[in-house]
Structure formats: C-alpha cells, structure tokens
Design a protein around this motif. Structure first.
Motif, mmCIF file in Angstrom:
data_model
loop_
_atom_site.group_PDB
_atom_site.id
_atom_site.type_symbol
_atom_site.label_atom_id
_atom_site.label_comp_id
_atom_site.label_asym_id
_atom_site.label_seq_id
_atom_site.Cartn_x
_atom_site.Cartn_y
_atom_site.Cartn_z
ATOM 1 N N THR A 268 11.567 41.324 77.101
ATOM 2 C CA THR A 268 12.396 40.551 78.036
ATOM 3 C C THR A 268 12.602 41.292 79.347
ATOM 4 O O THR A 268 13.330 40.811 80.218
ATOM 5 C CB THR A 268 13.772 40.263 77.408
ATOM 6 N N THR A 270 10.705 41.588 81.795
ATOM 7 C CA THR A 270 10.186 40.854 82.958
ATOM 8 C C THR A 270 11.301 40.110 83.679
ATOM 9 O O THR A 270 11.396 40.137 84.913
ATOM 10 C CB THR A 270 9.104 39.858 82.520
ATOM 11 N N ARG A 271 12.153 39.439 82.931
ATOM 12 C CA ARG A 271 13.229 38.659 83.564
ATOM 13 C C ARG A 271 14.252 39.581 84.211
ATOM 14 O O ARG A 271 14.848 39.221 85.235
ATOM 15 C CB ARG A 271 13.877 37.718 82.540
ATOM 16 N N ARG A 272 14.459 40.785 83.649
ATOM 17 C CA ARG A 272 15.385 41.726 84.287
ATOM 18 C C ARG A 272 14.786 42.282 85.575
ATOM 19 O O ARG A 272 15.493 42.457 86.571
ATOM 20 C CB ARG A 272 15.721 42.861 83.318
ATOM 21 N N ALA A 274 12.869 40.766 87.534
ATOM 22 C CA ALA A 274 12.897 39.714 88.553
ATOM 23 C C ALA A 274 14.245 39.602 89.246
ATOM 24 O O ALA A 274 14.373 38.902 90.260
ATOM 25 C CB ALA A 274 12.526 38.370 87.923
ATOM 26 N N THR A 275 15.263 40.282 88.733
ATOM 27 C CA THR A 275 16.585 40.258 89.360
ATOM 28 C C THR A 275 16.847 41.520 90.174
ATOM 29 O O THR A 275 17.895 41.629 90.818
ATOM 30 C CB THR A 275 17.690 40.124 88.297
ATOM 31 N N TYR A 317 12.611 31.152 87.931
ATOM 32 C CA TYR A 317 12.535 32.243 86.951
ATOM 33 C C TYR A 317 13.245 33.457 87.515
ATOM 34 O O TYR A 317 13.030 33.802 88.680
ATOM 35 C CB TYR A 317 11.062 32.576 86.662
ATOM 36 N N PRO A 318 14.106 34.117 86.748
ATOM 37 C CA PRO A 318 14.456 33.822 85.357
ATOM 38 C C PRO A 318 15.518 32.738 85.247
ATOM 39 O O PRO A 318 16.253 32.472 86.187
ATOM 40 C CB PRO A 318 14.990 35.160 84.867
ATOM 41 N N SER A 319 15.598 32.147 84.049
ATOM 42 C CA SER A 319 16.623 31.154 83.764
ATOM 43 C C SER A 319 17.757 31.845 83.012
ATOM 44 O O SER A 319 17.805 33.068 82.921
ATOM 45 C CB SER A 319 16.031 30.019 82.918
ATOM 46 N N GLU A 322 16.850 33.652 77.691
ATOM 47 C CA GLU A 322 15.835 34.695 77.602
ATOM 48 C C GLU A 322 14.689 34.309 76.676
ATOM 49 O O GLU A 322 13.548 34.724 76.896
ATOM 50 C CB GLU A 322 16.446 36.026 77.173
ATOM 51 N N ASP A 325 12.458 32.020 78.683
ATOM 52 C CA ASP A 325 11.705 32.802 79.666
ATOM 53 C C ASP A 325 10.567 33.565 79.010
ATOM 54 O O ASP A 325 9.451 33.636 79.541
ATOM 55 C CB ASP A 325 12.635 33.773 80.391
#
Length: 363
Positions: A268, A270-272, A274-275, A317-319, A322, A325
């Motif tokens: 997960t 990747t989503r972190r 992206a922030t 993305y991200p939503s 998780e 995503d």
C-alpha cells in the motif's frame, strides 16, 4: 543445434494485444507556451553519479563465487547481440533444468494465474520465462557496461504523460514491475527522461556493490526502501521515480488484493507516496511496461527491438479505500504483464501469503 520450442504470446488465449515494435511509435509533445523546455531538452546524463567504494572484504573467499561468475560473463557482453541472445537462451534452459525449486514455483504461479490454459502451454510459458531471464542477464550487463549497443533499438508510447506532469511541476511515480529486462528497461527510459529508482539492498554485500554501481550510469539517484527522507526529497524536487510494487512482502506493509484473480499481499506504499511531495503539485502515478522483441521473431539480420509503454496518470488516486487502490494498481500491472506474461519474473513466490498467514502451496 535445434532451438528450444518457445511460447508464442501471439497465439495465447490472452485478450491483451501485443505492441507493434515494427512500427515506431510517434511521440508528440504537449502544447506548451513558446520557450517552455521539455524534460528531454533538459535531460542530464547520470554517468557521474557517485559510486559505492570498493571494500577489501570483497576479496574474502566467501565472495569468490561471485567474482568467478563476473569473470565468465562480463567479457561475453562484447559479443554481437545475436550471440548474446543465443547464450542467454541456453543459460535460461540450463537454469530451468537444474534449479528445481524455481521451476516448481514458476509452474505453481502460472497454474494459479492461468487456470484456463492447458498444462502443456503453461509448461512452454514456464520455460520461456527462464529463457527470457537468461537473455535478461546479458541485457543487464550490457546496460551497465555497454549501453550504447542499444542505440536505435527502442520506441516509446505515452511519453507525453510524463512530459505533461513534469512541465506542470509534478513528480512522477512510475510503477514498474519485475520484468526479465529490469535494468535495461530503466536504461532505455533514461534515453527520454532522467529517473531516480527505489531499490531493496541485497543481502550479499559484493552483489549489492556490483548492482548499485552498475545502476549509477542509469539512475540519477538510487533510493533505498529504508531511506524515506531521500524519497521525500526526490518527490519534493519533482523527480521521476521508478517504484515496483509487484512482489509479496506480507500483510504488514500491505493488504490482500486480487492479482491475476488470486488474492495476493499487495503493498500500500504507492498510495502513501502519492500524498508526499508538493501539496500544490502532488505526484502523478502512472505505470511503465517494457517489451522485448527478440531476433528469433525478427527477419534475419535484424537487431532486437524494445518498446516502452507509459500509461495515463491514475485519476482520483489515492482514494479513501486502500484495498480498492491496491486492486486498481494490480489491475493496471496485470493488464501490462498480459502483453507477454513470459517476460515477467514468475519464479518469485508472488502468492506466498494469505489473510490467515503463509500459504503452503510452494512446499
């Protein structure tokens, strides 16, 4: 000597369409104000990147096996590419024959991912995975020590997605995968744009030294997966960062999400990522696929051809979910891998973890 029977992805039941390397992809830059530089105009070579120093411990007997392998293989990269590919195929078949554990893991993975295929087709696929990896050994060494041999052998589609993001001041998280031409794929990308890369340090110190120093001519910066500060710095500076989230590291850093229809532990991070970076210009997340067309499938005398595909940015993305995503990232990577499944490293234990703990399918 008769060449080994090969898996032909064009005859597979896969619904994914093969790229057409015979037709060069036309890359169109986005419409920009006059005088605005594009990333290809400001690209700086990375051959002056700092290397790790040599350590005298590398001369100890426990490292002699690695030195011997390099002494055997390194001179071979100065042979013509067609000869290297022939040697790579033989090396792959040899590994497939003698390394039973990897062969078994590959067969198990392919059976899980492609249950609809007959066993004989999956066996051909498994052999071709090792053939492609054997070729990849020579491609990687050439990427490190003889990169100019690949001049005029590459086409690219989707470059405009990277250019658009970069010219809007945004970092790019480029989702790669463990394809059999891993390091060569990175080198080919840097013919179009500079790139940083995340990596996991090798347990063997000498092997890590060889790999790290080999990649200094490819990547602008190498970021250890343990060095989040360096990663955040690259994101804030708007760099392109290669990150491969396609392996099983357990559920502590991930969640279960389907991959080729099989529940798989999926990172997960990747989503972190992206922030992180600039709040005004958050990183753009897109995926990269690298495809090899070997001389076996080309007219006599033709050089191998490589095609790079960059997907559009993942929107919204991200939503807040998780698992959704992770599923989305897996779907993107799966669709690219299906272009030619045998060019992905199926010999890793991708499905070793389940929600209740370790699976015993690989025993």
């Amino acid at each position: 000597m008769k060449a080994p029977e090969q898996y032909d992805p064009s005859k597979s039941t896969s619904k994914s369409r093969l790229p057409s390397p015979d037709r060069q992809s036309t890359v169109k830059s986005p419409t920009l104000p006059a005088g605005t530089p594009t990333i290809t105009q400001t690209h700086k070579r990375t051959d002056q990147a700092e290397k790790k120093p040599f350590e005298w411990q590398f001369l100890m007997p426990k490292y002699w096996g690695i030195w011997l392998l390099f002494a055997i293989f390194l001179p071979l990269v100065y042979l013509p590419l067609r000869w290297q590919f022939w040697l790579g195929r033989k090396l792959g078949i040899l590994i497939y024959t003698i390394v039973g554990s990897r062969r078994r893991d590959t067969s198990i993975n392919l059976k899980l991912a492609f249950p609809e295929k007959p066993e004989v087709e999956r066996e051909l696929m498994a052999k071709q995975v090792f053939v492609n990896q054997g070729i990849g050994v020579f491609e990687t060494l050439c990427a490190w020590f003889r990169p100019n041999v690949f001049t005029r052998t590459v086409s690219i589609s989707g470059l405009q997605h990277v250019i658009n993001a970069q010219n809007n001041g945004r970092a790019v998280i480029l989702l790669g995968a463990h394809y059999t031409m891993l390091d060569l794929g990175g080198m080919l990308c840097t013919q179009f744009f500079p790139m940083d890369g995340m990596y996991r340090p090798q347990n063997n110190a000498l092997l890590d030294w060889f790999i790290y120093n080999g990649r200094t001519s490819i990547l602008s910066k190498q970021i250890s997966n343990r060095n989040m500060r360096s990663l955040v710095d690259s994101l804030k500076k708007g760099h392109v960062i290669w990150y491969s989230p396609d392996q099983d590291y357990g559920l502590k850093p991930g969640v279960m999400a389907p991959f080729f229809g099989v529940p798989a532990a999926t990172l997960t991070a990747t989503r972190r990522l992206a922030t992180l970076g600039s709040k005004e210009h958050p990183p753009a997340v897109m995926a990269l696929h690298t495809y090899r067309q070997t001389p076996d499938n080309l007219p006599s005398g033709k050089r191998p051809h490589y095609h790079l595909t960059i997907t559009p940015e993942l929107d919204n993305y991200p939503s807040n979910d998780e698992i959704a995503d992770a599923t989305r990232v897996n779907e993107v990577l799966e669709g690219l891998i299906r272009i030619d499944p045998t060019q992905w490293m199926w010999f890793h234990r991708r499905f070793k973890n389940a929600p209740e703990g370790r699976r015993d399918i690989y025993k």
